[in-house]
Design a protein around this motif. Sequence first.
Motif, PDB file in Angstrom:
ATOM      1  N   ALA A  69      -4.331  22.893  22.924  1.00  0.00           N
ATOM      2  CA  ALA A  69      -5.268  22.046  23.660  1.00  0.00           C
ATOM      3  C   ALA A  69      -6.417  22.854  24.272  1.00  0.00           C
ATOM      4  N   GLY A  70      -6.118  24.033  24.775  1.00  0.00           N
ATOM      5  CA  GLY A  70      -7.156  24.847  25.394  1.00  0.00           C
ATOM      6  C   GLY A  70      -8.233  25.299  24.427  1.00  0.00           C
ATOM      7  N   GLU A  71      -7.904  25.313  23.137  1.00  0.00           N
ATOM      8  CA  GLU A  71      -8.860  25.738  22.119  1.00  0.00           C
ATOM      9  C   GLU A  71      -9.790  24.606  21.702  1.00  0.00           C
ATOM     10  N   GLU A  72      -9.392  23.358  21.973  1.00  0.00           N
ATOM     11  CA  GLU A  72     -10.130  22.238  21.393  1.00  0.00           C
ATOM     12  C   GLU A  72     -10.457  21.141  22.415  1.00  0.00           C
ATOM     13  N   THR A  73     -10.781  21.558  23.630  1.00  0.00           N
ATOM     14  CA  THR A  73     -11.171  20.573  24.638  1.00  0.00           C
ATOM     15  C   THR A  73     -12.517  19.931  24.312  1.00  0.00           C
ATOM     16  N   ASP A  74     -13.264  20.543  23.389  1.00  0.00           N
ATOM     17  CA  ASP A  74     -14.577  20.008  23.027  1.00  0.00           C
ATOM     18  C   ASP A  74     -14.508  18.960  21.925  1.00  0.00           C
ATOM     19  N   VAL A  75     -13.339  18.747  21.345  1.00  0.00           N
ATOM     20  CA  VAL A  75     -13.194  17.711  20.316  1.00  0.00           C
ATOM     21  C   VAL A  75     -13.378  16.344  20.972  1.00  0.00           C
ATOM     22  N   THR A  76     -14.206  15.512  20.371  1.00  0.00           N
ATOM     23  CA  THR A  76     -14.517  14.212  20.954  1.00  0.00           C
ATOM     24  C   THR A  76     -13.768  13.084  20.260  1.00  0.00           C
ATOM     25  N   THR A  77     -13.692  11.968  20.955  1.00  0.00           N
ATOM     26  CA  THR A  77     -13.107  10.769  20.349  1.00  0.00           C
ATOM     27  C   THR A  77     -13.886  10.387  19.101  1.00  0.00           C
ATOM     28  N   GLU A  78     -15.202  10.486  19.175  1.00  0.00           N
ATOM     29  CA  GLU A  78     -16.045  10.110  18.038  1.00  0.00           C
ATOM     30  C   GLU A  78     -15.738  10.974  16.817  1.00  0.00           C
ATOM     31  N   GLU A  79     -15.497  12.253  17.046  1.00  0.00           N
ATOM     32  CA  GLU A  79     -15.174  13.157  15.938  1.00  0.00           C
ATOM     33  C   GLU A  79     -13.841  12.777  15.305  1.00  0.00           C
ATOM     34  N   LEU A  80     -12.849  12.488  16.129  1.00  0.00           N
ATOM     35  CA  LEU A  80     -11.544  12.077  15.606  1.00  0.00           C
ATOM     36  C   LEU A  80     -11.655  10.785  14.816  1.00  0.00           C
ATOM     37  N   VAL A  81     -12.395   9.833  15.342  1.00  0.00           N
ATOM     38  CA  VAL A  81     -12.558   8.538  14.663  1.00  0.00           C
ATOM     39  C   VAL A  81     -13.248   8.722  13.321  1.00  0.00           C
ATOM     40  N   GLU A  82     -14.247   9.572  13.272  1.00  0.00           N
ATOM     41  CA  GLU A  82     -14.975   9.804  12.024  1.00  0.00           C
ATOM     42  C   GLU A  82     -14.059  10.448  10.977  1.00  0.00           C
ATOM     43  N   ILE A  83     -13.301  11.471  11.380  1.00  0.00           N
ATOM     44  CA  ILE A  83     -12.384  12.124  10.445  1.00  0.00           C
ATOM     45  C   ILE A  83     -11.319  11.145   9.972  1.00  0.00           C
ATOM     46  N   ALA A  84     -10.877  10.277  10.865  1.00  0.00           N
ATOM     47  CA  ALA A  84      -9.803   9.329  10.542  1.00  0.00           C
ATOM     48  C   ALA A  84     -10.218   8.282   9.521  1.00  0.00           C
ATOM     49  N   LYS A  85     -11.495   8.217   9.183  1.00  0.00           N
ATOM     50  CA  LYS A  85     -11.952   7.289   8.149  1.00  0.00           C
ATOM     51  C   LYS A  85     -11.513   7.729   6.757  1.00  0.00           C
ATOM     52  N   HIS A  86     -11.111   8.992   6.635  1.00  0.00           N
ATOM     53  CA  HIS A  86     -10.649   9.478   5.327  1.00  0.00           C
ATOM     54  C   HIS A  86      -9.423   8.671   4.904  1.00  0.00           C
ATOM     55  N   PRO A  87      -9.375   8.223   3.651  1.00  0.00           N
ATOM     56  CA  PRO A  87      -8.285   7.340   3.218  1.00  0.00           C
ATOM     57  C   PRO A  87      -6.893   7.949   3.296  1.00  0.00           C
ATOM     58  N   LYS A  88      -6.797   9.258   3.361  1.00  0.00           N
ATOM     59  CA  LYS A  88      -5.484   9.883   3.449  1.00  0.00           C
ATOM     60  C   LYS A  88      -5.004  10.058   4.893  1.00  0.00           C
ATOM     61  N   VAL A  89      -5.853   9.804   5.877  1.00  0.00           N
ATOM     62  CA  VAL A  89      -5.464   9.927   7.277  1.00  0.00           C
ATOM     63  C   VAL A  89      -4.784   8.640   7.727  1.00  0.00           C
ATOM     64  N   VAL A  90      -3.528   8.759   8.161  1.00  0.00           N
ATOM     65  CA  VAL A  90      -2.753   7.577   8.550  1.00  0.00           C
ATOM     66  C   VAL A  90      -2.276   7.628   9.995  1.00  0.00           C
ATOM     67  N   ALA A  91      -2.657   8.685  10.736  1.00  0.00           N
ATOM     68  CA  ALA A  91      -2.210   8.811  12.121  1.00  0.00           C
ATOM     69  C   ALA A  91      -3.141   9.736  12.889  1.00  0.00           C
ATOM     70  N   ILE A  92      -3.075   9.631  14.220  1.00  0.00           N
ATOM     71  CA  ILE A  92      -3.800  10.519  15.130  1.00  0.00           C
ATOM     72  C   ILE A  92      -2.775  11.437  15.798  1.00  0.00           C
ATOM     73  N   GLY A  93      -3.085  12.725  15.874  1.00  0.00           N
ATOM     74  CA  GLY A  93      -2.170  13.652  16.518  1.00  0.00           C
ATOM     75  C   GLY A  93      -1.664  14.721  15.563  1.00  0.00           C
TER      76      GLY A  93
END
Length: 208
Positions: free
Chosen positions: A67-91
């Motif tokens: 977590a300390g390495e990636e405090t700059d990751v945003t919700t928007e970034e996660l949502v965008e990556i999660a659009k990939h058809p192979k992504v089925v979960a967050i975390g």
Amino acid sequence: MLVDSHCHLDFPDFAEERDQIIERAHEAGVKLMVTICTRVRKFEQIKEIAEAYDSVYCSVGTHPHQAGEETDVTTEELVEIAKHPKVVAIGEAGLDYFYDNASPEDQEKVLRTHIAAARETQLPLVIHSRDADEDMMRILEEEMKAGSFPALLHCFSSGKELAMKGLELGLYVSFSGILTFKRSTELREIAAELPMDRLLVETDAPYL
């Protein structure tokens, strides 16, 4: 058909025999696998594995240890990556106070970012929680009031109160091989009280 909902096929130990591992999984009846992301900044490696095998899917997220390495990751970034058809979960994301790999403040910030992404995408959030029951219950309650999101308390090893709170909030609870340890009497009692439609079992995959 069996589904391995939580494996780490990107780990270096598996690199030289990944094809054989997946073949053994299929032979054992495991027809689908979800390889779990622990660092968003290394998602490309996860994505490459998922794209290489029809039976492999993946998640995107930051493990509490990182977590300390990636405090700059945003919700928007996660949502965008999660659009990939192979992504089925967050975390997986969460809180781990057993090890001192990241501050509680960083872990909470990152967890809330992932909850927001799960809420927006409605993909299940894979929650890692260890020695952090009180804070986890507080965060889950606060965030669920802001809007519902699907989630799983992964590899559950916490107290009964957190398990019941998870059920109250509509979460799933999963148990691993820890359930079979001699010292896990309380954990077995918790599992026995959970309704079957909210309980998942994670085995120590023999094909690895």
